[in-house]
Design an enzyme around this catalytic site. Structure first.
Site, PDB file in Angstrom:
ATOM      1  N   GLY A   1       2.986   0.773   0.634  1.00  0.00           N
ATOM      2  CA  GLY A   1       3.773   0.077   1.312  1.00  0.00           C
ATOM      3  C   GLY A   1       3.319  -0.160   2.833  1.00  0.00           C
TER       4      GLY A   1
ATOM      5  CD  GLU B   1      -2.616 -10.117   7.889  1.00  0.00           C
ATOM      6  OE1 GLU B   1      -2.831 -10.111   6.868  1.00  0.00           O
ATOM      7  OE2 GLU B   1      -3.259  -9.480   8.902  1.00  0.00           O
TER       8      GLU B   1
ATOM      9  CG  ASP C   1      -3.895  -7.872  -0.548  1.00  0.00           C
ATOM     10  OD1 ASP C   1      -4.463  -8.373   0.583  1.00  0.00           O
ATOM     11  OD2 ASP C   1      -2.609  -7.572  -0.712  1.00  0.00           O
TER      12      ASP C   1
ATOM     13  CB  THR D   1      -4.446 -17.770   6.277  1.00  0.00           C
ATOM     14  OG1 THR D   1      -5.166 -16.512   6.152  1.00  0.00           O
ATOM     15  CG2 THR D   1      -4.137 -18.110   7.756  1.00  0.00           C
ATOM     16  CG  ASP D   2      -3.554 -14.478   1.155  1.00  0.00           C
ATOM     17  OD1 ASP D   2      -2.303 -15.030   1.464  1.00  0.00           O
ATOM     18  OD2 ASP D   2      -3.739 -13.210   0.312  1.00  0.00           O
TER      19      ASP D   2
ATOM     20  CB  SER E   1      -4.432  -3.858  -0.349  1.00  0.00           C
ATOM     21  OG  SER E   1      -4.512  -4.899   0.201  1.00  0.00           O
TER      22      SER E   1
ATOM     23  CD  GLU F   1       0.837  -7.133  -6.327  1.00  0.00           C
ATOM     24  OE1 GLU F   1      -0.033  -6.581  -6.726  1.00  0.00           O
ATOM     25  OE2 GLU F   1       1.915  -6.828  -5.651  1.00  0.00           O
TER      26      GLU F   1
ATOM     27  N   GLY G   1       0.394  -1.677   3.998  1.00  0.00           N
ATOM     28  CA  GLY G   1      -0.361  -3.146   4.369  1.00  0.00           C
ATOM     29  C   GLY G   1      -1.818  -2.636   4.062  1.00  0.00           C
TER      30      GLY G   1
ATOM     31  CB  SER H   1       0.233  -3.047  -5.508  1.00  0.00           C
ATOM     32  OG  SER H   1       0.094  -4.183  -4.604  1.00  0.00           O
TER      33      SER H   1
HETATM   34  C1  GLA Z   1      -0.065  -9.190   1.352  1.00  0.00           C
HETATM   35  C2  GLA Z   1      -0.592 -10.000   0.332  1.00  0.00           C
HETATM   36  C3  GLA Z   1      -1.851 -10.940   0.640  1.00  0.00           C
HETATM   37  C4  GLA Z   1      -1.469 -11.491   2.219  1.00  0.00           C
HETATM   38  C5  GLA Z   1      -0.953 -10.566   3.025  1.00  0.00           C
HETATM   39  C6  GLA Z   1      -0.714 -11.175   4.373  1.00  0.00           C
HETATM   40  O1  GLA Z   1      -1.093  -8.175   1.715  1.00  0.00           O
HETATM   41  O2  GLA Z   1      -0.678  -9.011  -0.745  1.00  0.00           O
HETATM   42  O3  GLA Z   1      -1.975 -11.818  -0.288  1.00  0.00           O
HETATM   43  O4  GLA Z   1      -0.898 -12.746   1.853  1.00  0.00           O
HETATM   44  O5  GLA Z   1       0.054 -10.043   2.625  1.00  0.00           O
HETATM   45  O6  GLA Z   1      -1.968 -11.955   5.067  1.00  0.00           O
END
Ligand code: GLA
Length: 412
Positions: free
Chosen positions: A142, A52, A192, A54-55, A146, A180, A144, A148
């Protein structure tokens, strides 16, 4: 790529097609909504197993695409315009290709995820085509998972000119990420969009976010993925908290890089290096960096534990990730903490943590097959009494990434 729909997909497809035909007939009684021209697209949301925040630090993540999906049925037309009806919101919005611009003030309506994708595709030199369409989503907004990114990936298929060469999933994910970042103003990483584009049934994806490459990691057959929604969606304000986290990480990498020439991002920092420079970093920045550096290590350790079926390690790694997100990165919430506590105390639950950006949203748990319903029962019993909220529990199937479904072969 074409895919086929399963039983529940068939019902959904039939519903979307019927709605689109009815709308098209109503708007232009002379024209016939030609099934031959109609296109059907699906794009999944994702759950992140571990890795989490880290991307955007060019590290590693381990998400899986799940059966919470965005579907679009559309009729391409020659007008440089998209008119789209959200069946969930019962709302029709539109945009014209000539007025696409990342400049804006105020809140962005949902259609802007589609407009942003159109803008980013054009910026990347890809041809796009207008359409009349309908959209329906089962990805909670919203939370978590994804929602969007799933809309953007579905849009990237719906806007594509049929027959035109399509970039490979990682390249398409980068284009959707640009939508985004530059159009919607959220500095998200690549996870995502990548997971929604490239997901594989039954597999998690180990993504190297610097190389934008992935390999598949089988989810052991004896484990199920259970997603528990705290029903506390994050809001726009949290998008700015997300962007602040990103700048803190970038500042950390810059300060360390002043003394370590090879450091371009936190990806290049290991624990020993972080320790050497810890005292140079502002306290909050040091905490954020510690989370990221250790989380990268946890991703690799999780891949090994999944391969060897080491359930104890999985439990420890998820717990350490959650604690670090709560205490060092500070993106958990009391509701997420309660949800993880309940899951962890349930027999048969192997590992549990918050997933995604946090500030509310969902947890992910790895659960021994056969114990999914005990987790559901316990969450439905205990979570409301501790939070006054009604949770949602989803036993997630891990599915393929986004694509077009062959309508011709479907008996609708
Ligand atoms: C959201 C962002 C991702 C990532 C996560 C946290 O989902 O869209 O790119 O940074 O939060 O790991």
């Amino acid at each position: 790529m074409t895919a086929t729909a399963d039983g529940s997909g068939l019902a959904r497809a039939a519903d979307l097609v019927r709605h689109l035909e009815a709308l098209a007939a109503q708007e232009d009684p002379g024209a016939r909504a030609d099934r031959e021209l109609m296109r059907l697209i699906r794009a999944p949301g994702r759950v992140n197993l571990i890795g989490e925040y880290t991307d955007f630090n060019e590290g590693w993540v381990l998400p899986a695409a799940i059966d919470r999906e965005v579907w679009i049925a559309c009729l391409p037309w020659d007008r440089p315009e998209v008119v789209l009806t959200s069946l969930d919101l019962d709302q029709t919005l539109s945009f014209e290709f000539d007025s696409l611009s990342p400049e804006h003030s105020g809140a962005r309506p949902w259609i802007d995820y589609i407009a942003g994708t159109a803008w980013a595709m054009r910026e990347a030199g890809l041809p796009i085509r207008g359409f009349r369409g309908v959209l329906n989503s089962t990805v909670p907004v919203g939370s978590g998972l994804s929602s969007s990114a799933a809309v953007e990936m579905a849009a990237s298929w719906a806007l594509a000119v049929p027959g035109a060469q399509r970039p490979a999933p990682p390249a398409m994910a980068l284009i959707a990420q640009r939508a985004e970042n530059a159009y919607m103003g959220v500095g998200c990483g690549i996870m995502d969009q990548f997971a929604s584009a490239a997901g594989r049934s039954g597999q998690a994806l180990l993504i190297d976010c610097r190389a934008t490459e992935s390999s598949t990691v089988p989810i052991p057959a004896e484990l199920s993925l259970v997603v528990c929604d705290t029903r506390t969606p994050r809001d726009r304000l949290d998008a700015s908290a997300y962007n602040v986290r990103r700048s803190e990480c970038e500042l950390g990498a810059r300060l360390i890089g002043e003394h370590e020439p090879g450091v371009r991002s936190l990806r290049d920092v290991d624990e020993a290096m972080l320790e050497r420079h810890f005292h140079r970093l502002p306290e909050v920045v040091a905490r954020r960096c510690e989370h990221v550096v250790r989380e990268n290590g946890r991703v690799m350790a999780t891949v090994e534990a999944l391969a060897s079926g080491d359930l104890d390690s999985l439990g420890r790694l998820f717990a350490a990730s959650h604690t670090s997100l709560r205490d060092l990165f500070q993106v958990s919430s009391p509701e997420l903490d309660v949800m993880v506590e309940i899951a962890t105390a349930t027999p048969g639950v192997v590992a549990s943590r918050m997933t995604g950006a946090g500030f509310g949203g969902c947890t992910v748990s790895l659960v021994s097959k056969g114990s999914e319903e005990s987790l559901r029962d316990r969450v439905l019993r205990e979570y409301p009494s501790r939070t006054k909220l009604t949770p949602m529990v989803h036993i997630a199937a891990v599915v393929d990434g986004a694509g077009e479904i062959d309508l011709a072969g479907m008996a609708l």
